[in-house]
Design a protein around this motif. Structure first.
Motif: not given
Ligand SMILES: [Fe+2]
Length: 260
Positions: A8, A10, A43, A45, A83, A197, A199
């Motif tokens: 996971h 981005h 990844l 959204h 995601e 996760d 970013h």
């Molecule tokens: Fe995320």
């Protein structure tokens, strides 16, 4: 050294609230390599806030990132992934081909809850399972309804769902009760995948190593390596993965040995 798989993160420049540019995305990839990762989701959204993030767009953006990594000899394999925010149209969108599965293999769909809500995933899990697709619950530790209910967690896992936890939540749990619940999940076999996760490079950085190290203290290095590396890498590559059924809470061998 264990090769970690960030399931996971981005990494698609300009597509969502992740890296704004390819240079930042590449810097994140370098960080991940330093963290011990060799596989990572490229990844972004997929939800109503990002209507242009079609599967095709994620696919071509991930290919562009992979080409840059190859050119710069950065040893990180990246895999297009959406995601997906759950909604009442998720199943229709999947069938229409607009959602990007994990690694584009059409075996797993990474899903998150709608903002401020907690929904029962079992109807969708059942419908998708009949089409050969399983759900991965993204950053599942965010959902107290799930984390604090071992029986509910078990029912989702029995329905074919996998539980993904954020590495930072394990490395730096924000409350003793939260840490205890995460440990219980880990020892019951209810944590299957780790993700940063990540970013960006200033905030929400892609950190994996500290979470992996702490997880190894909880469940042993061998099992932590499955969670943070082996299983994630297999899923990202589209390979079959054999994940054991969870143990009923409180009756694991960890519990019997350590009285936890
Ligand atoms: Fe995320």
């Amino acid at each position: 050294m264990t090769s970690l798989a960030d399931t996971h993160v981005h990494l698609l420049a300009g597509l969502d609230d992740g890296p704004p540019t390819m240079d930042v995305a590449v810097a994140m990839c370098r960080m991940l390599v330093t963290e011990g990762a060799r596989h990572a989701t490229a990844l972004a959204h997929q939800n109503r806030n990002y209507p242009y993030n079609t599967a095709d767009r994620l696919r071509s953006s991930a290919a562009a990132l992979a080409a840059v990594l190859s050119e710069r000899k950065i040893p990180l394999s990246v895999y297009p992934t959406g995601e997906v925010m759950l909604s009442n149209t998720t199943l229709d969108e999947w069938r229409a081909g607009t959602l990007m599965s994990v690694g584009d293999h059409k075996q797993w769909l990474l899903v998150e809850m709608p903002h401020g809500a907690f929904v029962d995933v079992l109807p969708l899990a059942d419908a998708l399972r009949s089409e050969g697709v399983g759900l991965i619950i993204a950053h599942a530790e965010r959902y107290a309804e799930l984390l604090d209910d071992p029986a509910l967690t078990q029912s989702w896992v029995e329905a074919g769902c996998l539980i993904q936890v954020t590495a930072r939540a394990i490395a730096e749990p924000w409350a003793p009760e939260f840490e205890a619940a995460l440990k219980r999940w880990a020892r019951d076999g209810c944590i299957h995948l780790l993700g940063s996760d990540g970013h960006g490079i200033e905030r929400r950085r892609p950190k994996m190593a500290a979470g992996f190290a702490r997880l190894a203290k909880w469940v042993g290095r061998k099992h932590a390596t499955r969670i943070a590396g082996t299983w994630g890498a297999a899923i990202l590559r589209g390979e079959p993965v054999q994940i054991p059924a969870p143990r009923p809470s409180g009756r694991s061998w960890f519990s019997r040995m350590f009285g936890a």
